[in-house]
Design a protein around this motif. Structure first.
Motif, short mmCIF file in Angstrom:
data_model
loop_
_atom_site.label_atom_id
_atom_site.label_comp_id
_atom_site.label_asym_id
_atom_site.label_seq_id
_atom_site.Cartn_x
_atom_site.Cartn_y
_atom_site.Cartn_z
N TYR A 37 36.85 28.94 45.27
CA TYR A 37 37.54 30.04 44.57
C TYR A 37 38.73 30.53 45.40
O TYR A 37 39.84 30.69 44.88
CB TYR A 37 36.55 31.18 44.31
N CYS A 70 42.76 30.18 44.46
CA CYS A 70 43.62 31.36 44.33
C CYS A 70 44.84 31.27 45.24
O CYS A 70 45.95 31.67 44.84
CB CYS A 70 42.82 32.64 44.65
N PHE A 116 42.45 30.63 37.85
CA PHE A 116 42.80 30.96 39.24
C PHE A 116 44.20 30.48 39.65
O PHE A 116 44.67 30.86 40.72
CB PHE A 116 41.77 30.39 40.23
N LEU A 158 42.55 36.22 35.76
CA LEU A 158 42.06 36.13 37.14
C LEU A 158 40.98 37.19 37.40
O LEU A 158 39.96 36.90 38.05
CB LEU A 158 43.22 36.31 38.12
#
Length: 393
Positions: free
Chosen positions: A21, A25, A356, A364
């Motif tokens: 994750y 991002c 993301f 998001l």
């Protein structure tokens, strides 16, 4: 026997979910900067302004994820709270004609000042919470019957139809598949599931034929966009400077990138050729600049999270947590599949962002909260196992 003090919940973080994750991002911030910089420079704005906003969205989403991670999951199972969340979601969507902001000709967003929030994106997550709580009552897998799951079916159908008339057919279709997956995992016959999917595909094909056959001026104005999207799906190069402008330029971006890409920042299609280069079509820019191999690596990270969630669902001994993992994993899987599928022309364009990576705070935030919920379930499950063993060595 020495009794151990209970460790902090932070020690139970599942880094198989958290690290991909965070990597996604960070890649997203870089790609937002790259894909938006030319347009911002042409508009005499700061080339890093969108990247800075995306960074702020990320930090805020990370904060919300940490808050959700710390919430006791029993709180989220309370019927009164679930009803309030469903009701507030319904009100936010119903109020769109009055307080909504129009983006791309569709009035689906609420301007919160710091970000544009799309209430319909909240529906799948709230339904995951609601269905997980209802399907896992008493931690017993009950046979799937209309009588056993009448309320769950009614709520799901209501929101699916309500989102569809916004109009948001793509969102309604995602809700349908998400709900069907959760019902299948609750004991729904695989035969029924197969028939439902076949019927869904048959209706999709029939709908395509009918939409292309019916004159556009016969359609209600709010649904007329569907005809254009299905025409583009059939062949975007019939009108590459008109209806098929976005999809055809996405194909050019993919072709330009090849296996190894043109290099970060060297996209051609972002220079006025590909609209929404930093949102809906950012994955095409990823392929053009980073190449197919790196872009497949990005897809791998997303599906690694999905696979991890499904693995946790299989291994979980608590039915409620299992449903949460399945719901969160399916939601993420659907979003990336729909975005890439529409990019490649397998399904009509939907306006759904790439998880993301795409610019924007609404998607998001919702997906970060979704993963925060899954991380919470995992940490709670480990802690409960620790407590069941007496916390001793």
């Amino acid at each position: 026997m020495k009794r151990l003090s209970r460790p902090s919940k932070l020690q139970y973080l599942d880094f198989y979910i958290l690290l991909p994750y965070l990597i996604l991002c960070i890649i997203g911030i870089l790609m937002v900067y790259s894909s938006s910089s030319y347009h911002l420079l042409d508009s005499e704005l700061g080339t890093a302004s969108k990247a800075i906003k995306q960074t702020m969205y990320f930090l805020f989403s990370l904060l919300c994820m940490s808050i959700v991670y710390r919430i006791h999951l029993n709180v989220l199972r309370k019927p009164k709270l679930l009803f309030m969340l469903l009701f507030l979601t319904f009100l936010s969507i119903a109020a769109l004609p009055l307080i909504g902001t129009s983006v791309g000709g569709a009035k689906r967003w609420i301007n919160l000042g710091v970000l544009l929030f799309q209430p319909s994106e909240l529906v799948p997550l709230i339904l995951v919470l609601y269905l997980a709580a209802n399907l896992a009552k008493d931690n017993v897998l009950r046979p799937f019957t209309i009588k056993n799951h009448k309320r769950s079916l009614m709520v799901s159908l209501f929101f699916m139809c309500f989102v569809a008339i916004q109009p948001n057919i793509a969102g309604a279709s995602m809700i349908f598949i998400l709900v069907l997956t959760l019902f299948l995992s609750s004991g729904l016959s695989p035969l029924f599931m197969s028939l439902a999917l076949i019927s869904f595909m048959a209706l999709k094909r029939l709908g395509t034929v009918l939409l292309l056959a019916i004159p556009k001026n016969w359609m209600p104005q709010k649904f007329s966009y569907l005809v254009t999207r299905f025409e583009v799906m059939q062949n975007p190069f019939i009108d590459p400077t008109g209806k098929g402008f976005q999809t055809s330029n996405a194909y050019y971006a993919i072709h330009n990138g090849g296996f190894f890409g043109r290099g970060l920042g060297n996209s051609i299609q972002k220079k006025g050729f590909l609209p929404a280069a930093d949102t809906d079509f950012i994955f095409a820019i990823c392929i053009e600049e980073l190449g197919l191999i790196v872009s497949l690596g990005i897809l791998f990270l997303v599906f690694f999270i999905v696979g991890r969630l499904f693995l946790l669902a299989i291994k979980s001994k608590t039915l409620y947590y299992s449903y949460l993992y399945i719901g969160c994993g399916t939601l993420l899987c659907l979003q990336v599949s729909v975005n890439v599928g529409s990019l490649l022309g397998y399904i009509p364009m939907t306006g759904l962002t790439f998880p993301f990576i795409s610019y924007g705070g609404s998607s998001l935030l919702i997906l970060s909260v979704t993963l925060g919920l899954a991380l919470n379930a995992r940490a709670t499950e480990i802690r409960e196992t620790f407590q069941a063993q007496g916390g001793t060595t």
